[in-house]
Motif scaffolding. Structure first.
Motif, PDB file in Angstrom:
ATOM      1  N   UNK A  44       0.833  -1.206   0.000  1.00 11.18           N
ATOM      2  CA  UNK A  44       0.000   0.000   0.000  1.00 11.18           C
ATOM      3  C   UNK A  44       0.864   1.250   0.000  1.00 11.18           C
ATOM      4  N   UNK A  45       1.925   1.235   0.809  1.00 10.84           N
ATOM      5  CA  UNK A  45       2.847   2.363   0.842  1.00 10.84           C
ATOM      6  C   UNK A  45       3.511   2.564  -0.526  1.00 10.84           C
ATOM      7  N   UNK A  46       3.898   1.471  -1.174  1.00  9.86           N
ATOM      8  CA  UNK A  46       4.520   1.542  -2.505  1.00  9.86           C
ATOM      9  C   UNK A  46       3.552   2.118  -3.526  1.00  9.86           C
ATOM     10  N   UNK A  47       2.292   1.699  -3.464  1.00 17.99           N
ATOM     11  CA  UNK A  47       1.291   2.242  -4.384  1.00 17.99           C
ATOM     12  C   UNK A  47       1.099   3.746  -4.174  1.00 17.99           C
ATOM     13  N   UNK A  48       1.124   4.175  -2.919  1.00 19.26           N
ATOM     14  CA  UNK A  48       1.006   5.608  -2.649  1.00 19.26           C
ATOM     15  C   UNK A  48       2.204   6.379  -3.209  1.00 19.26           C
ATOM     16  N   UNK A  49       3.375   5.822  -3.055  1.00 17.34           N
ATOM     17  CA  UNK A  49       4.580   6.469  -3.598  1.00 17.34           C
ATOM     18  C   UNK A  49       4.513   6.516  -5.120  1.00 17.34           C
ATOM     19  N   UNK A  50       4.075   5.418  -5.741  1.00 16.04           N
ATOM     20  CA  UNK A  50       3.952   5.388  -7.200  1.00 16.04           C
ATOM     21  C   UNK A  50       2.931   6.427  -7.664  1.00 16.04           C
ATOM     22  N   UNK A  51       1.819   6.532  -6.962  1.00 15.81           N
ATOM     23  CA  UNK A  51       0.810   7.536  -7.325  1.00 15.81           C
ATOM     24  C   UNK A  51       1.379   8.950  -7.183  1.00 15.81           C
ATOM     25  N   UNK A  52       2.105   9.200  -6.105  1.00 15.90           N
ATOM     26  CA  UNK A  52       2.696  10.527  -5.900  1.00 15.90           C
ATOM     27  C   UNK A  52       3.731  10.837  -6.987  1.00 15.90           C
ATOM     28  N   UNK A  53       4.574   9.877  -7.315  1.00 20.09           N
ATOM     29  CA  UNK A  53       5.579  10.085  -8.361  1.00 20.09           C
ATOM     30  C   UNK A  53       4.914  10.270  -9.728  1.00 20.09           C
ATOM     31  N   UNK A  54       3.841   9.534  -9.973  1.00 18.35           N
ATOM     32  CA  UNK A  54       3.122   9.697 -11.243  1.00 18.35           C
ATOM     33  C   UNK A  54       2.554  11.104 -11.356  1.00 18.35           C
ATOM     34  N   UNK A  55       2.002  11.616 -10.281  1.00 24.03           N
ATOM     35  CA  UNK A  55       1.468  12.972 -10.294  1.00 24.03           C
ATOM     36  C   UNK A  55       2.595  13.993 -10.518  1.00 24.03           C
ATOM     37  N   UNK A  56       3.722  13.779  -9.871  1.00 22.81           N
ATOM     38  CA  UNK A  56       4.860  14.694 -10.047  1.00 22.81           C
ATOM     39  C   UNK A  56       5.351  14.660 -11.489  1.00 22.81           C
ATOM     40  N   UNK A  57       5.455  13.459 -12.071  1.00 21.28           N
ATOM     41  CA  UNK A  57       5.884  13.335 -13.468  1.00 21.28           C
ATOM     42  C   UNK A  57       4.870  14.017 -14.383  1.00 21.28           C
ATOM     43  N   UNK A  58       3.592  13.853 -14.081  1.00 17.02           N
ATOM     44  CA  UNK A  58       2.556  14.515 -14.880  1.00 17.02           C
ATOM     45  C   UNK A  58       2.728  16.025 -14.824  1.00 17.02           C
TER      46      UNK A  58
END
Length: 171
Positions: A44-58
């Protein structure tokens, strides 16, 4: 104790005995259940980090690229008043600045081509007018000659006045 046990048996022939080992199931699987929960938390923590990084990349890459593509489409449709700005000093700001310069230069070139076409058409029109004027003058004199020959003096007076006004206007 009340509970479930796991056991393992091993027969030793030289002792003619069977050895049994009993362990409570919670001692064996308890650690696995605890690790399974840790794996869920890490996932769950990894998914949150991936979501945050995806938003930053966007925000850092995809959004500026979409702005760039939109501006290119507007220029492709003939709108040369497009200007895109970026407040940060990154690579996209550099690209945006050069895009703006290119669009400005393209707008100047289009205007120059338009102006050149206008001048060419104007020159052609002037040349045609200069060819028509002598022909018109010859026809006018011939018409005056014919009026004089047939005695239409009042028409000659009006016609020569109109011809004079016309050439005054032309010159």
């Amino acid at each position: 104790d009340e509970g479930t046990y796991l056991f393992d048996a091993e027969y030793a022939s030289y002792l003619d005995a069977t050895f049994l080992v009993f362990m409570p199931e919670k001692d064996v699987f308890g650690q696995l259940r605890e690790n399974r929960n840790r794996i869920w938390y890490v996932s769950i923590f990894s998914l949150l980090i991936i979501a945050a990084l995806s938003y930053i990349v966007y925000r850092l890459i995809h959004h500026p690229l979409r702005t760039f593509i939109f501006a290119f489409r507007q220029v492709g449709n003939g709108n040369f008043d497009v200007k895109i700005d970026r407040s940060s000093k990154d690579e996209f700001a550099y690209l945006y600045a050069h895009f703006n310069q290119t669009v400005h230069k393209l707008q100047e070139l289009v205007f120059e081509v338009y102006e050149q076409k206008y001048r060419t058409q104007h020159a052609e029109l002037k040349q045609l007018q200069s060819q028509i004027n002598p022909h018109f003058l010859y026809n006018g004199f011939f018409r005056i000659y014919r009026m004089a020959k047939f005695g239409e003096t009042s028409d000659i007076e009006r016609f020569t006045k109109h011809m004079g006004d016309y050439y005054r206007f032309i010159t």
